[in-house]
Structure formats: C-alpha cells, structure tokens
Design a protein around this motif. Structure first.
Motif, PDB file in Angstrom:
ATOM      1  N   LEU A  66       0.834  -1.208   0.000  1.00 42.25           N
ATOM      2  CA  LEU A  66       0.000   0.000   0.000  1.00 42.25           C
ATOM      3  C   LEU A  66       0.871   1.261   0.000  1.00 42.25           C
ATOM      4  O   LEU A  66       0.549   2.253  -0.671  1.00 42.25           O
ATOM      5  CB  LEU A  66      -0.927  -0.002   1.221  1.00 42.25           C
ATOM      6  N   ALA A  67       1.963   1.221   0.759  1.00 35.00           N
ATOM      7  CA  ALA A  67       2.853   2.375   0.810  1.00 35.00           C
ATOM      8  C   ALA A  67       3.430   2.667  -0.570  1.00 35.00           C
ATOM      9  O   ALA A  67       3.501   3.827  -1.001  1.00 35.00           O
ATOM     10  CB  ALA A  67       3.974   2.130   1.817  1.00 35.00           C
ATOM     11  N   GLN A  68       3.826   1.604  -1.298  1.00 33.00           N
ATOM     12  CA  GLN A  68       4.361   1.808  -2.636  1.00 33.00           C
ATOM     13  C   GLN A  68       3.285   2.312  -3.592  1.00 33.00           C
ATOM     14  O   GLN A  68       3.526   3.207  -4.406  1.00 33.00           O
ATOM     15  CB  GLN A  68       4.955   0.502  -3.171  1.00 33.00           C
ATOM     16  N   ARG A  69       2.071   1.757  -3.486  1.00 30.98           N
ATOM     17  CA  ARG A  69       0.995   2.130  -4.397  1.00 30.98           C
ATOM     18  C   ARG A  69       0.589   3.595  -4.229  1.00 30.98           C
ATOM     19  O   ARG A  69       0.293   4.292  -5.193  1.00 30.98           O
ATOM     20  CB  ARG A  69      -0.226   1.226  -4.170  1.00 30.98           C
ATOM     21  N   PHE A  70       0.586   4.072  -2.975  1.00 29.67           N
ATOM     22  CA  PHE A  70       0.101   5.430  -2.712  1.00 29.67           C
ATOM     23  C   PHE A  70       1.236   6.433  -2.452  1.00 29.67           C
ATOM     24  O   PHE A  70       0.997   7.531  -1.954  1.00 29.67           O
ATOM     25  CB  PHE A  70      -0.854   5.412  -1.513  1.00 29.67           C
ATOM     26  N   ASN A  71       2.479   6.040  -2.798  1.00 31.24           N
ATOM     27  CA  ASN A  71       3.627   6.941  -2.647  1.00 31.24           C
ATOM     28  C   ASN A  71       3.764   7.487  -1.231  1.00 31.24           C
ATOM     29  O   ASN A  71       3.897   8.690  -1.004  1.00 31.24           O
ATOM     30  CB  ASN A  71       3.534   8.111  -3.639  1.00 31.24           C
ATOM     31  N   THR A  72       3.709   6.584  -0.268  1.00 31.77           N
ATOM     32  CA  THR A  72       3.908   6.986   1.124  1.00 31.77           C
ATOM     33  C   THR A  72       4.812   5.950   1.782  1.00 31.77           C
ATOM     34  O   THR A  72       5.523   5.219   1.074  1.00 31.77           O
ATOM     35  CB  THR A  72       2.554   7.139   1.852  1.00 31.77           C
ATOM     36  N   THR A  73       4.829   5.879   3.094  1.00 30.27           N
ATOM     37  CA  THR A  73       5.680   4.918   3.798  1.00 30.27           C
ATOM     38  C   THR A  73       4.839   4.090   4.763  1.00 30.27           C
ATOM     39  O   THR A  73       3.749   4.497   5.187  1.00 30.27           O
ATOM     40  CB  THR A  73       6.793   5.626   4.590  1.00 30.27           C
ATOM     41  N   VAL A  74       5.384   2.917   5.123  1.00 25.65           N
ATOM     42  CA  VAL A  74       4.709   2.058   6.096  1.00 25.65           C
ATOM     43  C   VAL A  74       4.544   2.805   7.416  1.00 25.65           C
ATOM     44  O   VAL A  74       3.477   2.758   8.052  1.00 25.65           O
ATOM     45  CB  VAL A  74       5.502   0.745   6.304  1.00 25.65           C
ATOM     46  N   GLN A  75       5.601   3.537   7.822  1.00 25.70           N
ATOM     47  CA  GLN A  75       5.542   4.258   9.096  1.00 25.70           C
ATOM     48  C   GLN A  75       4.470   5.331   9.069  1.00 25.70           C
ATOM     49  O   GLN A  75       3.755   5.545  10.060  1.00 25.70           O
ATOM     50  CB  GLN A  75       6.901   4.878   9.413  1.00 25.70           C
ATOM     51  N   ALA A  76       4.318   6.002   7.920  1.00 24.30           N
ATOM     52  CA  ALA A  76       3.296   7.049   7.813  1.00 24.30           C
ATOM     53  C   ALA A  76       1.889   6.455   7.942  1.00 24.30           C
ATOM     54  O   ALA A  76       0.999   7.044   8.566  1.00 24.30           O
ATOM     55  CB  ALA A  76       3.439   7.793   6.490  1.00 24.30           C
ATOM     56  N   ILE A  77       1.685   5.279   7.351  1.00 23.98           N
ATOM     57  CA  ILE A  77       0.372   4.621   7.462  1.00 23.98           C
ATOM     58  C   ILE A  77       0.113   4.212   8.907  1.00 23.98           C
ATOM     59  O   ILE A  77      -0.997   4.393   9.438  1.00 23.98           O
ATOM     60  CB  ILE A  77       0.293   3.399   6.525  1.00 23.98           C
ATOM     61  N   LEU A  78       1.130   3.670   9.582  1.00 23.51           N
ATOM     62  CA  LEU A  78       0.967   3.270  10.982  1.00 23.51           C
ATOM     63  C   LEU A  78       0.666   4.481  11.863  1.00 23.51           C
ATOM     64  O   LEU A  78      -0.178   4.411  12.764  1.00 23.51           O
ATOM     65  CB  LEU A  78       2.228   2.554  11.468  1.00 23.51           C
ATOM     66  N   ASN A  79       1.345   5.600  11.588  1.00 23.01           N
ATOM     67  CA  ASN A  79       1.101   6.809  12.376  1.00 23.01           C
ATOM     68  C   ASN A  79      -0.322   7.317  12.199  1.00 23.01           C
ATOM     69  O   ASN A  79      -0.910   7.895  13.129  1.00 23.01           O
ATOM     70  CB  ASN A  79       2.086   7.906  11.976  1.00 23.01           C
ATOM     71  N   ALA A  80      -0.884   7.118  11.002  1.00 19.06           N
ATOM     72  CA  ALA A  80      -2.236   7.605  10.718  1.00 19.06           C
ATOM     73  C   ALA A  80      -3.315   6.649  11.220  1.00 19.06           C
ATOM     74  O   ALA A  80      -4.503   7.004  11.223  1.00 19.06           O
ATOM     75  CB  ALA A  80      -2.409   7.823   9.215  1.00 19.06           C
ATOM     76  N   ASN A  81      -2.885   5.453  11.648  1.00 21.04           N
ATOM     77  CA  ASN A  81      -3.850   4.438  12.099  1.00 21.04           C
ATOM     78  C   ASN A  81      -3.391   3.819  13.407  1.00 21.04           C
ATOM     79  O   ASN A  81      -2.908   2.673  13.434  1.00 21.04           O
ATOM     80  CB  ASN A  81      -4.009   3.349  11.025  1.00 21.04           C
ATOM     81  N   PRO A  82      -3.484   4.559  14.521  1.00 22.66           N
ATOM     82  CA  PRO A  82      -3.038   4.027  15.806  1.00 22.66           C
ATOM     83  C   PRO A  82      -3.720   2.696  16.119  1.00 22.66           C
ATOM     84  O   PRO A  82      -4.926   2.535  15.930  1.00 22.66           O
ATOM     85  CB  PRO A  82      -3.461   5.117  16.803  1.00 22.66           C
ATOM     86  N   GLY A  83      -2.921   1.736  16.587  1.00 19.72           N
ATOM     87  CA  GLY A  83      -3.472   0.435  16.959  1.00 19.72           C
ATOM     88  C   GLY A  83      -3.527  -0.562  15.818  1.00 19.72           C
ATOM     89  O   GLY A  83      -3.867  -1.737  16.031  1.00 19.72           O
TER      90      GLY A  83
END
Length: 232
Positions: free
Chosen positions: A25-42
């Motif tokens: 998902l990070a590659q598809r949406f040009n973001t990072t795994v850490q950024a996704i985790l930060n946006a989705n606590p838990g």
C-alpha cells in the motif's frame, strides 16, 4: 472488529482487500509504512483485516519554489544527499521546505530544491571564504578587518540576511590604513556619503592632495569606517 468510519483529513480512506500489505500500500500510494501506521493508531501490520478501512496519508507537497524546482523523494534520499547532488545546502533545503521533517521523508513526497546560492565573482586582492553556521556579514567584517559595506560591494547578488552554510563569498582586501606618523595633517574616518571631492571642499584642500597623501586609495570605492589622511 471492522471499523466503519475513520477520520482521515487530507488523506485517502482505503478498504483492505485480500493480499494487501502495508508495504504494498505504501508503494501504491507513494507513502511509507511508518506514515500509514502513524495515521492508524493500533493497526497491526501483521494482521490486516479484509474489509477494514484505514487512512492512507498523503505526503505533504512543497510550497512555492521560486528559482528552484520540485523534486520527488526516492528510496534512500536524505536532505544531505539531495543537497550534495544538486549543489545546495541542508540549511537551504530546510528553509525552502518549512513543515517538512528531514528525518521522516516519504517516498513519493515532493520537496522544493532551491536555486544554488550565487557564486562570488572575481575577488581581486581578496580571497574566497566558505560560510559556516552562525556567520554574519558583521561578524566576518570584524574578523577580517573590513567593513560590512565592503563585503556587500564585493558580493553583488548575495543576500546578507540569507547566508547559506557552504556558500562562498569574497572577502575583499582591507582598505589601506594611513599611519599617523606619515600623515602631515590628520586622520579622518570615512562616513556614509563621503567623497574625496566633498572632503576636499570641507577641509580646504584638493582631491589630488588627498589622493597623494593616501597611496593605493580608490576614490570610487571609499568604505564607511575607512581611515584616510587629510593633508595639512
């Protein structure tokens, strides 16, 4: 438990499908795994639930980039490596990208790479100096025995209020200082607006006499604070 509604300001709400991973998902949406985790606590990256909605954050875009260009972050990029690649400085990159965390660059994120700091022109009689952290024209003038006005004149196009670490400037040769013992008149300190013509009129002498009493003086480049001999 599947979350039906989530808050995702400025991002994209995405529903997990079979086979999804945070890395994909990070590659598809040009973001990072850490950024996704930060946006989705838990969120458990090892146990994504099909049908669950998550927030995919959007990497912040650059602001205006006058004189520079927009660059897209790639894997392994750092502000230091980008600065070296494009001939600028980390300080200049940070100033051109307020709000961007250099320690959390995201693949696909766009930043502004500012125009290179202007290189100094010819520096006859002086030398090139590389700006360090904390340098100011006032501090440099005091250190090298010149004036701020002389530094400004020797570096046209350089903004004294926006010096960049690593930028090169010209330190001009100090103006010749007359010796009191060789001055048959008196020592005068140049002020703003002074010219040899105005000094000659003020003190009842001639431009030729002042020039002769000050070998090496440049009548067209008097520096505020410079000492000259006014002949008697």
């Amino acid at each position: 438990m599947v979350i039906s509604q989530i808050s995702c300001p400025g991002g994209t709400v995405y529903t997990i499908i079979p086979g999804d991973t945070l890395f994909a998902l990070a590659q598809r949406f040009n973001t990072t795994v850490q950024a996704i985790l930060n946006a989705n606590p838990g969120l458990d990256p090892n146990s994504l639930q099909v049908g669950r909605m998550i927030c995919i954050p959007v990497a912040p875009g650059p602001g205006p980039c006058p004189g520079g260009f927009t660059y897209t972050i790639r894997a392994g990029d750092t502000f230091f490596s980008i600065a070296r690649r494009f001939g600028t400085t980390v300080t200049a990159l940070q100033a051109a990208n307020p709000g961007v965390d250099p320690n959390r660059l995201q693949i696909g994120q766009q930043i502004c790479v500012p125009a290179r700091a202007p290189a100094p022109g010819p520096c006859p009689g002086g030398f090139l100096y590389t700006i360090r952290a904390g340098d100011t024209f006032f501090a440099l003038a005091s250190r090298f025995g010149v004036t701020v006005q002389a530094l400004t004149s020797a570096n046209p196009g350089v903004n004294p209020n926006n010096l960049q670490v690593g930028q090169q400037i010209c330190i001009p040769a100090p103006a010749p200082t007359p010796s009191p013992g060789t001055c048959s008149g008196f020592i005068y300190i140049i002020r703003s607006g002074d010219t040899l013509f105005s000094l000659a009129q003020r003190f009842g002498t001639t431009v030729a006499a002042i020039t002769a009493a000050n070998p090496g003086i440049n009548p067209n480049q008097l520096q505020v604070g410079q000492q000259v001999c006014i002949p008697g």
